[in-house]
Design a protein around this motif. Structure first.
Motif, PDB file in Angstrom:
ATOM      1  N   PRO A 275     -23.936  81.759  18.806  1.00 29.70           N
ATOM      2  CA  PRO A 275     -24.096  83.130  18.323  1.00 29.70           C
ATOM      3  C   PRO A 275     -24.214  83.166  16.806  1.00 29.70           C
ATOM      4  CG  PRO A 275     -21.843  82.732  19.032  1.00 29.70           C
ATOM      5  CD  PRO A 275     -22.634  81.546  19.463  1.00 29.70           C
ATOM      6  N   THR A 276     -24.883  84.181  16.291  1.00 34.03           N
ATOM      7  CA  THR A 276     -25.157  84.256  14.858  1.00 34.03           C
ATOM      8  C   THR A 276     -23.993  84.887  14.099  1.00 34.03           C
ATOM      9  OG1 THR A 276     -26.415  86.274  15.339  1.00 34.03           O
ATOM     10  CG2 THR A 276     -27.668  84.257  14.995  1.00 34.03           C
ATOM     11  N   ARG A 277     -22.843  84.245  14.178  1.00 34.17           N
ATOM     12  CA  ARG A 277     -21.735  84.637  13.298  1.00 34.17           C
ATOM     13  C   ARG A 277     -22.060  84.150  11.896  1.00 34.17           C
ATOM     14  NH1 ARG A 277     -18.463  82.393  17.713  1.00 34.17           N
ATOM     15  NH2 ARG A 277     -18.185  80.554  16.383  1.00 34.17           N
ATOM     16  N   THR A 278     -21.737  84.947  10.894  1.00 32.00           N
ATOM     17  CA  THR A 278     -22.124  84.608   9.520  1.00 32.00           C
ATOM     18  C   THR A 278     -20.946  84.266   8.618  1.00 32.00           C
ATOM     19  OG1 THR A 278     -22.075  86.949   8.893  1.00 32.00           O
ATOM     20  CG2 THR A 278     -24.186  86.052   9.644  1.00 32.00           C
ATOM     21  N   GLU A 279     -19.705  84.306   9.146  1.00 32.07           N
ATOM     22  CA  GLU A 279     -18.570  84.063   8.253  1.00 32.07           C
ATOM     23  C   GLU A 279     -18.587  82.648   7.669  1.00 32.07           C
ATOM     24  OE1 GLU A 279     -17.122  83.333  12.520  1.00 32.07           O
ATOM     25  OE2 GLU A 279     -18.322  84.821  11.443  1.00 32.07           O
ATOM     26  N   ARG A 301     -31.229  86.955   8.101  1.00 35.95           N
ATOM     27  CA  ARG A 301     -31.929  86.542   9.314  1.00 35.95           C
ATOM     28  C   ARG A 301     -30.988  86.564  10.515  1.00 35.95           C
ATOM     29  NH1 ARG A 301     -34.041  80.769   8.613  1.00 35.95           N
ATOM     30  NH2 ARG A 301     -34.958  81.730   6.761  1.00 35.95           N
ATOM     31  N   MET A 302     -29.769  86.139  10.303  1.00 38.64           N
ATOM     32  CA  MET A 302     -28.802  86.093  11.395  1.00 38.64           C
ATOM     33  C   MET A 302     -28.294  87.494  11.751  1.00 38.64           C
ATOM     34  SD  MET A 302     -26.839  82.621  10.138  1.00 38.64           S
ATOM     35  CE  MET A 302     -25.893  82.274  11.613  1.00 38.64           C
ATOM     36  N   GLN A 303     -28.028  88.304  10.763  1.00 40.51           N
ATOM     37  CA  GLN A 303     -27.556  89.658  11.034  1.00 40.51           C
ATOM     38  C   GLN A 303     -28.603  90.478  11.782  1.00 40.51           C
ATOM     39  OE1 GLN A 303     -26.428  90.937   7.085  1.00 40.51           O
ATOM     40  NE2 GLN A 303     -24.280  90.348   7.384  1.00 40.51           N
ATOM     41  N   ALA A 304     -29.868  90.185  11.517  1.00 33.45           N
ATOM     42  CA  ALA A 304     -30.939  90.908  12.202  1.00 33.45           C
ATOM     43  C   ALA A 304     -30.938  90.643  13.702  1.00 33.45           C
ATOM     44  CB  ALA A 304     -32.291  90.513  11.607  1.00 33.45           C
ATOM     45  N   ARG A 305     -30.287  89.566  14.122  1.00 28.64           N
ATOM     46  CA  ARG A 305     -30.223  89.236  15.545  1.00 28.64           C
ATOM     47  C   ARG A 305     -29.084  89.963  16.258  1.00 28.64           C
ATOM     48  NH1 ARG A 305     -33.757  87.361  18.727  1.00 28.64           N
ATOM     49  NH2 ARG A 305     -32.306  85.952  19.825  1.00 28.64           N
ATOM     50  N   GLY A 306     -28.247  90.670  15.493  1.00 30.33           N
ATOM     51  CA  GLY A 306     -27.185  91.462  16.110  1.00 30.33           C
ATOM     52  C   GLY A 306     -26.214  90.637  16.937  1.00 30.33           C
ATOM     53  N   GLU A 308     -26.882  87.883  18.559  1.00 25.30           N
ATOM     54  CA  GLU A 308     -27.603  86.973  19.457  1.00 25.30           C
ATOM     55  C   GLU A 308     -28.016  85.705  18.701  1.00 25.30           C
ATOM     56  OE1 GLU A 308     -28.918  87.439  23.095  1.00 25.30           O
ATOM     57  OE2 GLU A 308     -26.877  88.105  22.673  1.00 25.30           O
ATOM     58  N   PRO A 309     -28.085  84.564  19.382  1.00 19.78           N
ATOM     59  CA  PRO A 309     -28.471  83.324  18.704  1.00 19.78           C
ATOM     60  C   PRO A 309     -29.870  83.404  18.099  1.00 19.78           C
ATOM     61  CG  PRO A 309     -27.513  82.870  20.866  1.00 19.78           C
ATOM     62  CD  PRO A 309     -27.735  84.341  20.800  1.00 19.78           C
ATOM     63  N   LEU A 310     -30.110  82.571  17.108  1.00 16.13           N
ATOM     64  CA  LEU A 310     -31.456  82.469  16.555  1.00 16.13           C
ATOM     65  C   LEU A 310     -32.411  81.868  17.568  1.00 16.13           C
ATOM     66  CD1 LEU A 310     -30.642  81.201  12.940  1.00 16.13           C
ATOM     67  CD2 LEU A 310     -31.450  83.480  13.593  1.00 16.13           C
ATOM     68  N   PHE A 311     -31.857  81.071  18.483  1.00 17.77           N
ATOM     69  CA  PHE A 311     -32.664  80.504  19.565  1.00 17.77           C
ATOM     70  C   PHE A 311     -32.035  80.867  20.896  1.00 17.77           C
ATOM     71  CE2 PHE A 311     -33.267  76.957  22.594  1.00 17.77           C
ATOM     72  CZ  PHE A 311     -34.638  77.072  22.779  1.00 17.77           C
ATOM     73  N   ASP A 312     -32.828  81.417  21.817  1.00 20.64           N
ATOM     74  CA  ASP A 312     -32.379  81.769  23.158  1.00 20.64           C
ATOM     75  C   ASP A 312     -31.456  82.988  23.104  1.00 20.64           C
ATOM     76  OD1 ASP A 312     -32.349  81.424  25.986  1.00 20.64           O
ATOM     77  OD2 ASP A 312     -32.473  79.280  25.709  1.00 20.64           O
ATOM     78  N   THR A 313     -30.496  83.077  24.021  1.00 20.16           N
ATOM     79  CA  THR A 313     -29.689  84.292  24.146  1.00 20.16           C
ATOM     80  C   THR A 313     -28.205  83.945  24.206  1.00 20.16           C
ATOM     81  OG1 THR A 313     -29.641  84.267  26.567  1.00 20.16           O
ATOM     82  CG2 THR A 313     -31.538  85.342  25.513  1.00 20.16           C
ATOM     83  N   GLY A 314     -27.385  84.959  23.965  1.00 18.20           N
ATOM     84  CA  GLY A 314     -25.948  84.781  24.084  1.00 18.20           C
ATOM     85  C   GLY A 314     -25.530  84.403  25.486  1.00 18.20           C
ATOM     86  N   LEU A 343     -33.648  76.038  12.130  1.00 18.96           N
ATOM     87  CA  LEU A 343     -32.942  77.318  12.238  1.00 18.96           C
ATOM     88  C   LEU A 343     -31.838  77.385  11.177  1.00 18.96           C
ATOM     89  CD1 LEU A 343     -32.876  77.527  16.150  1.00 18.96           C
ATOM     90  CD2 LEU A 343     -34.518  78.588  14.568  1.00 18.96           C
ATOM     91  N   ALA A 344     -30.563  77.466  11.584  1.00 16.02           N
ATOM     92  CA  ALA A 344     -29.466  77.488  10.603  1.00 16.02           C
ATOM     93  C   ALA A 344     -28.701  76.180  10.591  1.00 16.02           C
ATOM     94  CB  ALA A 344     -28.517  78.643  10.911  1.00 16.02           C
ATOM     95  N   GLN A 345     -29.288  75.113  11.131  1.00 11.24           N
ATOM     96  CA  GLN A 345     -28.607  73.814  11.228  1.00 11.24           C
ATOM     97  C   GLN A 345     -28.816  73.025   9.932  1.00 11.24           C
ATOM     98  OE1 GLN A 345     -26.813  74.941  13.727  1.00 11.24           O
ATOM     99  NE2 GLN A 345     -26.801  72.918  14.689  1.00 11.24           N
ATOM    100  N   LEU A 346     -28.094  73.437   8.912  1.00  7.94           N
ATOM    101  CA  LEU A 346     -28.256  72.851   7.581  1.00  7.94           C
ATOM    102  C   LEU A 346     -27.783  71.397   7.562  1.00  7.94           C
ATOM    103  CD1 LEU A 346     -26.823  75.860   5.553  1.00  7.94           C
ATOM    104  CD2 LEU A 346     -29.239  75.293   5.864  1.00  7.94           C
ATOM    105  N   PRO A 347     -28.567  70.498   6.968  1.00  9.63           N
ATOM    106  CA  PRO A 347     -28.168  69.085   6.919  1.00  9.63           C
ATOM    107  C   PRO A 347     -26.802  68.901   6.280  1.00  9.63           C
ATOM    108  CG  PRO A 347     -30.469  69.330   6.287  1.00  9.63           C
ATOM    109  CD  PRO A 347     -29.915  70.715   6.386  1.00  9.63           C
ATOM    110  N   GLY A 348     -25.905  68.259   7.005  1.00  5.01           N
ATOM    111  CA  GLY A 348     -24.556  68.015   6.529  1.00  5.01           C
ATOM    112  C   GLY A 348     -23.562  69.059   6.978  1.00  5.01           C
TER     113      GLY A 348
END
Length: 437
Positions: A275-279, A301-306, A308-314, A343-348
């Protein structure tokens, strides 16, 4: 911590040590290191330390560095994931980011462009790439996907459609694997996924030819799959690794029995669909290496998904957590995988978020760490790392807080030690700050 002591023995004292075997924790421990290897591990008193440089780690927790056998490198810059970002320089930057966050080893699965990754790997192994702050690099070169027919999309990852080989028929798949073997790739990656019906999917015959040719050269074959039926096609072909757990539907008893019988490795790859948690974007560890503009771009970008994941669904993610529990309870060989680099999978950072996802799925923090250290090292055939034991490489992640209390404490990094050398993380931070100006 002294970063200049590169010769002689060093004794790291007063530490809490998470060994990495899933259970063992030593309090008030002493790790002695010489010539890049662990030469002693004991609880105080440590005995004679005459001649050693003594470094107190009182209040710190030490665990093995992480090993990630599944991700993609060179495509992310800031918050963007795009073919235009791909370059030798960006790959090297990502390998430094892995080290900065305590990931000593990384494998890219199937998105190499023009052999750049293979060249970097070869230079690293030959010693001509003289940079001690790079993670140990493995690569599958370019992967294989079905050639799309009229009106069909490619089943390749969205950021690397033109980087993978489009298989026209089973013989073509075999021939391309033979080329990969000639370049001594560390694995072969192929995609079995019709992307929700929009893309062509590799035939069972092509999958069998791909895997058989890989095995003839002693190379493991990893299959990207989505459904249970895709997983069974991969197993029919003889695949050694499923790069994802089946997501639709849940695994049936036949699949579970086959996975257990063959001891097939199944990558966790959970956080990429979370899920697109942003904390987590407010964590100081993120701000150390990512410009504020990129953080806010990701947040938006993540908040716009409300949620829901950036890929697929909750709902798919909830099912993924259930499938993880089912497979784990059945004794399937699950192996940590962060699917880094999109997506949001930042290296490291993705690697630490995957640990968090594993704990949320039901593992204890010590179990999650074992997934990401010992198990993943074994998958790559690495016997010199993955646990803190005498004879292993002195690859240590030194933390300011105990991850048993909160798995996100793995992001509270005090120091990273690679082969007994303390990484100059401040120097790397200064470079990234300069580049971001």
């Amino acid at each position: 911590m002294n970063k200049d002591n590169r010769t002689g023995a060093t004794a790291f004292t007063d530490a809490r040590v998470i060994v990495g075997d899933g259970t063992t924790v030593l309090d008030d421990a002493v790790i002695t290191v010489q010539n890049g290897c662990i030469t002693g591990l004991s609880q105080a008193p440590a005995g004679d330390l005459t001649g050693a440089t003594v470094v107190s780690l009182r209040g710190k927790t030490v665990m093995p560095t992480l090993v990630n056998p599944h991700g993609h490198i060179g495509y992310m810059r800031g918050a963007a994931c795009d073919p235009g970002c791909y370059s030798r320089e960006n790959i090297l930057d990502h390998l430094r980011r892995f080290v900065y966050y305590g990931i000593s080893t990384f494998q890219c699965l199937g998105t190499d462009r023009n052999g750049i990754e293979i060249a970097i790997r070869d230079e690293q192994r030959s010693g001509t790439l003289d940079d001690p702050d790079l993670a140990t690099f493995f690569t599958a070169g370019s992967g294989l996907v079905a050639a799309p027919g009229p009106g069909q999309a490619s089943g390749a990852p969205f950021f690397a459609v033109d980087a993978v080989h489009q298989v026209t028929d089973p013989a073509d798949g075999r021939a391309f694997v033979r080329e990969l073997a000639g370049r001594k790739v560390d694995a072969v990656k192929f995609w079995i996924d019709d992307r929700g019906g929009a893309a062509a999917k590799l035939s069972p015959e092509a999958c069998r030819e791909i895997v058989d040719e890989a095995h003839q050269h002693g190379i493991q074959a990893a299959a990207h799959i989505y459904t249970v039926e895709d997983a069974k096609v991969a197993l029919d072909a003889g695949a050694d690794i499923l790069a994802h757990m089946p997501r639709s539907p849940g695994p049936d008893q036949e699949l579970i029995e086959r996975l257990v019988e063959r001891d097939t490795a199944v990558f966790t790859s959970m956080s990429v669909q979370g899920p697109t948690r942003t904390e987590w974007l407010d964590d100081p560890a993120v701000r150390e290496t990512l410009p504020a503009t990129a953080i806010e771009e990701l947040r938006g970008r993540m908040q716009a998904r409300g949620g829901e994941p950036l890929f697929d669904t909750g709902e798919t993610y909830r099912r993924l957590q259930e499938n993880f529990a089912t497979l784990h309870q059945a004794g399937v060989r699950l192996v940590y995988s962060a699917d880094t680099g999109l997506l949001a999978q930042l290296p490291g950072l993705a690697e630490h978020r995957e640990l968090e996802a594993l704990v949320e799925a039901g593992l204890s923090p010590l179990e999650a760490i074992e997934f990401a250290t010992r198990r993943s090292s074994h998958l790559l055939g690495l016997t010199d790392r993955g646990t803190i034991e005498v004879g292993k490489r002195a690859d240590l992640l030194v933390l300011d807080a105990d991850p048993r209390a909160d798995i996100t404490n793995t992001r509270r990094i005090a120091d990273v030690v690679l082969e007994g050398r303390v990484v100059d993380r401040e120097r790397l931070r200064r470079q990234w700050r300069t580049d971001g100006e």
